[in-house]
Write a protein that holds these residues in place. Structure first.
Motif, PDB file in Angstrom:
ATOM      1  N   SER A 140       4.713   0.397  12.180  1.00  8.41           N
ATOM      2  CA  SER A 140       6.037   0.985  12.277  1.00  8.41           C
ATOM      3  C   SER A 140       6.164   2.073  11.215  1.00  8.41           C
ATOM      4  CB  SER A 140       7.100  -0.098  12.063  1.00  8.41           C
ATOM      5  OG  SER A 140       8.373   0.483  11.860  1.00  8.41           O
ATOM      6  N   MET A 141       7.134   2.962  11.388  1.00  8.22           N
ATOM      7  CA  MET A 141       7.386   3.960  10.345  1.00  8.22           C
ATOM      8  C   MET A 141       8.481   3.501   9.392  1.00  8.22           C
ATOM      9  SD  MET A 141       6.999   7.710  12.108  1.00  8.22           S
ATOM     10  CE  MET A 141       7.881   7.381  13.630  1.00  8.22           C
ATOM     11  N   THR A 142       9.009   2.307   9.615  1.00  9.47           N
ATOM     12  CA  THR A 142      10.064   1.772   8.763  1.00  9.47           C
ATOM     13  C   THR A 142       9.494   0.723   7.824  1.00  9.47           C
ATOM     14  OG1 THR A 142      11.697   2.128  10.505  1.00  9.47           O
ATOM     15  CG2 THR A 142      12.304   0.622   8.732  1.00  9.47           C
ATOM     16  N   GLY A 143       9.760   0.836   6.546  1.00 11.51           N
ATOM     17  CA  GLY A 143       9.242  -0.151   5.605  1.00 11.51           C
ATOM     18  C   GLY A 143       9.828   0.014   4.214  1.00 11.51           C
ATOM     19  N   PHE A 144       9.597  -1.003   3.394  1.00 10.47           N
ATOM     20  CA  PHE A 144      10.053  -0.986   1.997  1.00 10.47           C
ATOM     21  C   PHE A 144       9.033  -1.749   1.157  1.00 10.47           C
ATOM     22  CE2 PHE A 144      12.093  -3.122  -1.580  1.00 10.47           C
ATOM     23  CZ  PHE A 144      12.683  -2.051  -2.225  1.00 10.47           C
ATOM     24  N   ALA A 145       8.780  -1.259  -0.050  1.00  7.47           N
ATOM     25  CA  ALA A 145       7.850  -1.945  -0.948  1.00  7.47           C
ATOM     26  C   ALA A 145       8.257  -1.680  -2.395  1.00  7.47           C
ATOM     27  CB  ALA A 145       6.419  -1.479  -0.712  1.00  7.47           C
ATOM     28  N   ARG A 146       7.912  -2.644  -3.261  1.00  2.34           N
ATOM     29  CA  ARG A 146       8.226  -2.526  -4.686  1.00  2.34           C
ATOM     30  C   ARG A 146       7.069  -3.110  -5.489  1.00  2.34           C
ATOM     31  NH1 ARG A 146      12.924  -2.203  -7.898  1.00  2.34           N
ATOM     32  NH2 ARG A 146      12.726  -3.225  -9.926  1.00  2.34           N
ATOM     33  N   ALA A 147       6.746  -2.466  -6.597  1.00  2.11           N
ATOM     34  CA  ALA A 147       5.702  -2.973  -7.497  1.00  2.11           C
ATOM     35  C   ALA A 147       6.142  -2.693  -8.931  1.00  2.11           C
ATOM     36  CB  ALA A 147       4.354  -2.312  -7.212  1.00  2.11           C
ATOM     37  N   GLU A 148       5.887  -3.669  -9.816  1.00  2.00           N
ATOM     38  CA  GLU A 148       6.311  -3.559 -11.210  1.00  2.00           C
ATOM     39  C   GLU A 148       5.129  -3.739 -12.146  1.00  2.00           C
ATOM     40  OE1 GLU A 148       9.169  -6.668 -11.458  1.00  2.00           O
ATOM     41  OE2 GLU A 148      10.793  -5.473 -10.596  1.00  2.00           O
ATOM     42  N   GLY A 149       5.311  -3.296 -13.394  1.00  7.77           N
ATOM     43  CA  GLY A 149       4.269  -3.469 -14.396  1.00  7.77           C
ATOM     44  C   GLY A 149       4.837  -3.382 -15.799  1.00  7.77           C
ATOM     45  N   ASP A 190      -0.609  -0.706  -5.532  1.00  2.00           N
ATOM     46  CA  ASP A 190      -0.096  -1.996  -5.068  1.00  2.00           C
ATOM     47  C   ASP A 190       1.124  -1.804  -4.158  1.00  2.00           C
ATOM     48  OD1 ASP A 190      -2.048  -3.246  -6.549  1.00  2.00           O
ATOM     49  OD2 ASP A 190      -0.729  -3.679  -8.254  1.00  2.00           O
ATOM     50  N   ALA A 191       1.993  -0.871  -4.546  1.00  2.10           N
ATOM     51  CA  ALA A 191       3.191  -0.610  -3.744  1.00  2.10           C
ATOM     52  C   ALA A 191       2.817  -0.033  -2.383  1.00  2.10           C
ATOM     53  CB  ALA A 191       4.132   0.337  -4.488  1.00  2.10           C
ATOM     54  N   ILE A 192       1.836   0.867  -2.370  1.00  2.00           N
ATOM     55  CA  ILE A 192       1.398   1.465  -1.100  1.00  2.00           C
ATOM     56  C   ILE A 192       0.752   0.406  -0.212  1.00  2.00           C
ATOM     57  CG2 ILE A 192      -0.304   3.037  -0.097  1.00  2.00           C
ATOM     58  CD1 ILE A 192       0.401   5.023  -2.297  1.00  2.00           C
ATOM     59  N   ASP A 193      -0.049  -0.460  -0.791  1.00  2.00           N
ATOM     60  CA  ASP A 193      -0.659  -1.550  -0.011  1.00  2.00           C
ATOM     61  C   ASP A 193       0.420  -2.461   0.578  1.00  2.00           C
ATOM     62  OD1 ASP A 193      -3.158  -0.593  -0.555  1.00  2.00           O
ATOM     63  OD2 ASP A 193      -3.575  -2.006  -2.186  1.00  2.00           O
ATOM     64  N   ALA A 194       1.439  -2.753  -0.211  1.00  2.00           N
ATOM     65  CA  ALA A 194       2.537  -3.586   0.277  1.00  2.00           C
ATOM     66  C   ALA A 194       3.305  -2.874   1.398  1.00  2.00           C
ATOM     67  CB  ALA A 194       3.489  -3.942  -0.863  1.00  2.00           C
ATOM     68  N   MET A 195       3.477  -1.554   1.252  1.00  2.00           N
ATOM     69  CA  MET A 195       4.145  -0.778   2.298  1.00  2.00           C
ATOM     70  C   MET A 195       3.348  -0.817   3.601  1.00  2.00           C
ATOM     71  SD  MET A 195       6.557   1.213   3.411  1.00  2.00           S
ATOM     72  CE  MET A 195       7.487   1.991   2.094  1.00  2.00           C
ATOM     73  N   LYS A 196       2.039  -0.702   3.495  1.00  2.00           N
ATOM     74  CA  LYS A 196       1.193  -0.769   4.688  1.00  2.00           C
ATOM     75  C   LYS A 196       1.350  -2.118   5.383  1.00  2.00           C
ATOM     76  CE  LYS A 196      -3.043   0.811   4.345  1.00  2.00           C
ATOM     77  NZ  LYS A 196      -4.398   1.067   3.794  1.00  2.00           N
ATOM     78  N   ARG A 197       1.414  -3.178   4.602  1.00  2.00           N
ATOM     79  CA  ARG A 197       1.558  -4.515   5.204  1.00  2.00           C
ATOM     80  C   ARG A 197       2.898  -4.653   5.928  1.00  2.00           C
ATOM     81  NH1 ARG A 197      -0.857  -6.055   0.282  1.00  2.00           N
ATOM     82  NH2 ARG A 197       1.176  -6.615  -0.611  1.00  2.00           N
ATOM     83  N   THR A 198       3.977  -4.196   5.279  1.00  2.00           N
ATOM     84  CA  THR A 198       5.295  -4.347   5.912  1.00  2.00           C
ATOM     85  C   THR A 198       5.392  -3.485   7.169  1.00  2.00           C
ATOM     86  OG1 THR A 198       6.282  -2.602   4.514  1.00  2.00           O
ATOM     87  CG2 THR A 198       6.417  -4.857   3.713  1.00  2.00           C
ATOM     88  N   ARG A 199       4.803  -2.305   7.136  1.00  2.00           N
ATOM     89  CA  ARG A 199       4.841  -1.440   8.323  1.00  2.00           C
ATOM     90  C   ARG A 199       4.009  -2.026   9.458  1.00  2.00           C
ATOM     91  NH1 ARG A 199       5.745   4.708   7.270  1.00  2.00           N
ATOM     92  NH2 ARG A 199       3.889   4.974   8.559  1.00  2.00           N
ATOM     93  N   CYS A 200       2.888  -2.668   9.116  1.00  2.00           N
ATOM     94  CA  CYS A 200       2.058  -3.298  10.149  1.00  2.00           C
ATOM     95  C   CYS A 200       2.741  -4.540  10.731  1.00  2.00           C
ATOM     96  CB  CYS A 200       0.687  -3.667   9.579  1.00  2.00           C
ATOM     97  SG  CYS A 200      -0.414  -2.250   9.350  1.00  2.00           S
ATOM     98  N   GLU A 201       3.415  -5.303   9.873  1.00  2.00           N
ATOM     99  CA  GLU A 201       4.144  -6.482  10.358  1.00  2.00           C
ATOM    100  C   GLU A 201       5.247  -6.063  11.332  1.00  2.00           C
ATOM    101  OE1 GLU A 201       5.473  -8.296   6.782  1.00  2.00           O
ATOM    102  OE2 GLU A 201       3.500  -9.107   6.249  1.00  2.00           O
ATOM    103  N   GLU A 202       5.982  -5.017  10.958  1.00  2.00           N
ATOM    104  CA  GLU A 202       7.022  -4.512  11.851  1.00  2.00           C
ATOM    105  C   GLU A 202       6.400  -3.912  13.106  1.00  2.00           C
ATOM    106  OE1 GLU A 202      10.716  -3.455  13.400  1.00  2.00           O
ATOM    107  OE2 GLU A 202      10.144  -4.868  11.817  1.00  2.00           O
ATOM    108  N   GLY A 235       5.069  -3.844  18.943  1.00  2.00           N
ATOM    109  CA  GLY A 235       4.057  -3.933  19.994  1.00  2.00           C
ATOM    110  C   GLY A 235       4.379  -5.009  21.010  1.00  2.00           C
ATOM    111  N   GLU A 236       4.864  -6.146  20.528  1.00  2.00           N
ATOM    112  CA  GLU A 236       5.227  -7.236  21.437  1.00  2.00           C
ATOM    113  C   GLU A 236       6.391  -6.835  22.344  1.00  2.00           C
ATOM    114  OE1 GLU A 236       6.069 -10.574  19.008  1.00  2.00           O
ATOM    115  OE2 GLU A 236       3.985 -10.913  18.393  1.00  2.00           O
ATOM    116  N   ILE A 237       7.384  -6.180  21.756  1.00  2.00           N
ATOM    117  CA  ILE A 237       8.543  -5.748  22.547  1.00  2.00           C
ATOM    118  C   ILE A 237       8.120  -4.708  23.576  1.00  2.00           C
ATOM    119  CG2 ILE A 237      10.771  -4.584  22.452  1.00  2.00           C
ATOM    120  CD1 ILE A 237      11.118  -5.772  19.643  1.00  2.00           C
ATOM    121  N   ALA A 238       7.294  -3.729  23.138  1.00  2.00           N
ATOM    122  CA  ALA A 238       6.848  -2.673  24.045  1.00  2.00           C
ATOM    123  C   ALA A 238       6.008  -3.246  25.180  1.00  2.00           C
ATOM    124  CB  ALA A 238       6.054  -1.618  23.268  1.00  2.00           C
TER     125      ALA A 238
END
Length: 297
Positions: A7-16, A143-155, A160-163
């Motif tokens: 999906s093109m919709t996502g959110f991610a956060r990483a701290e240090g 780390d934030a980009i990796d998390a964003m990729k995961r959330t976009r793939c989950e969405e 894909g299921e709906i389509a």
């Protein structure tokens, strides 16, 4: 096995945290025709802007990204320091005024209390410490980009299921339309003969050959087999795109346009209420599919 749909919709956060400095990255992405990024970083960290854009280009193809880096240096040690430049101006000036006015010379306390003579400055950080901290901040970005990729793939998996479900509906409606289309020539002939009988008191004046020609013209104009064949082909192509995955949003959007074109033609050619109803339902389902596809990378 194909790649995951994103999906093109996502959110991610990483701290240090390092050496009393804490930071946090926040990434948000929404739909976009292309890849676009708006990056906000604190003063002194502008070098990270180019790194952010480069990392996004390597990991994403489409989407509007908003990236924000917040850094907290409250725990960084500071020291009290005399501003020698101002002090060297203040002492001669104070001495001259004291002599001119025959007044008591200013005390040290008085001089130090003058604005600008004393100042708080951050202790200089060793270069290797600064380099280590910058490296850790860049790791947090990854780390934030990796998390964003995961959330976009989950969405994307949900999209894909709906389509897929909507493509099943389009396929079902196409098959129902095909069954009705098979009965259209006989129905058209029946309606034509009935109308002709109502218009002419003596149908024997019209030759059988002329009747056959007129009926053939009507049947040809109402023939929707090509539209139905193209609909079936588009369904197969869309399913293949979903199966292969990857950045397929643009191609799926193009197929939605083709779906809609065939459904419009079907409705315009239809002379049967049931077939028109199927055409309208097809258009509604295609629009629902298009709304989901708008979110696919």
């Amino acid at each position: 096995m194909g790649k995951a749909i994103a999906s093109m919709t996502g959110f991610a956060r990483a701290e240090g945290e390092y050496g009393g400095t804490t930071w946090s990255w926040e990434l948000k992405s929404v739909n976009g025709k292309n890849l676009d990024a708006r990056c906000r970083v604190p003063n002194g960290f502008e070098i990270l802007d180019a790194k952010v854009r480069s990392a996004l280009a390597k990991n994403f193809k489409r989407g509007n990204f908003h990236i924000n880096l917040v850094i907290d240096n409250k725990q960084k040690s500071v020291k009290l320091q005399v501003n020698e430049e101002i002090l060297q101006q203040v002492i001669p000036l104070a001495t001259r005024i004291s002599n001119d006015l025959d007044a008591v010379a200013p005390s040290i306390d008085g001089i130090l209390n003058l604005r600008g003579v004393l100042e708080l400055v951050e202790e200089e950080e060793a270069q290797d410490e600064a380099d280590t901290r910058m490296g850790l901040i860049e790791t947090s970005l990854k780390d934030a980009i990796d998390a964003m990729k995961r959330t976009r793939c989950e969405e994307g998996a949900r999209l894909g299921e709906i389509a897929s479900s909507q493509l099943d509906d389009i396929d079902r409606l196409q098959k129902e339309a095909a069954k009705l289309a098979a009965t259209q020539p006989a129905a058209i002939q029946g309606r034509f003969n009935k109308q002709l009988t109502e218009l002419l008191s003596d149908t024997s004046t019209v030759s059988e050959e002329r009747l056959a020609q007129e009926i053939a013209i009507l049947v040809t104009k109402a023939d929707i087999r090509e539209e139905l064949d193209r609909l079936a082909a588009h369904v197969a192509a869309a399913r293949e795109l979903l199966k292969n995955g990857g950045p397929c949003g643009r191609r799926l959007d193009f197929l939605c346009q083709e779906f809609n074109r065939e459904a419009n033609t079907l409705c315009s050619k239809s002379s049967d209420v049931a077939l028109t109803t199927i055409g309208i339902e097809l258009k509604a389902t295609i629009e629902q599919l298009r709304e989901q596809i708008q979110n696919v990378e």
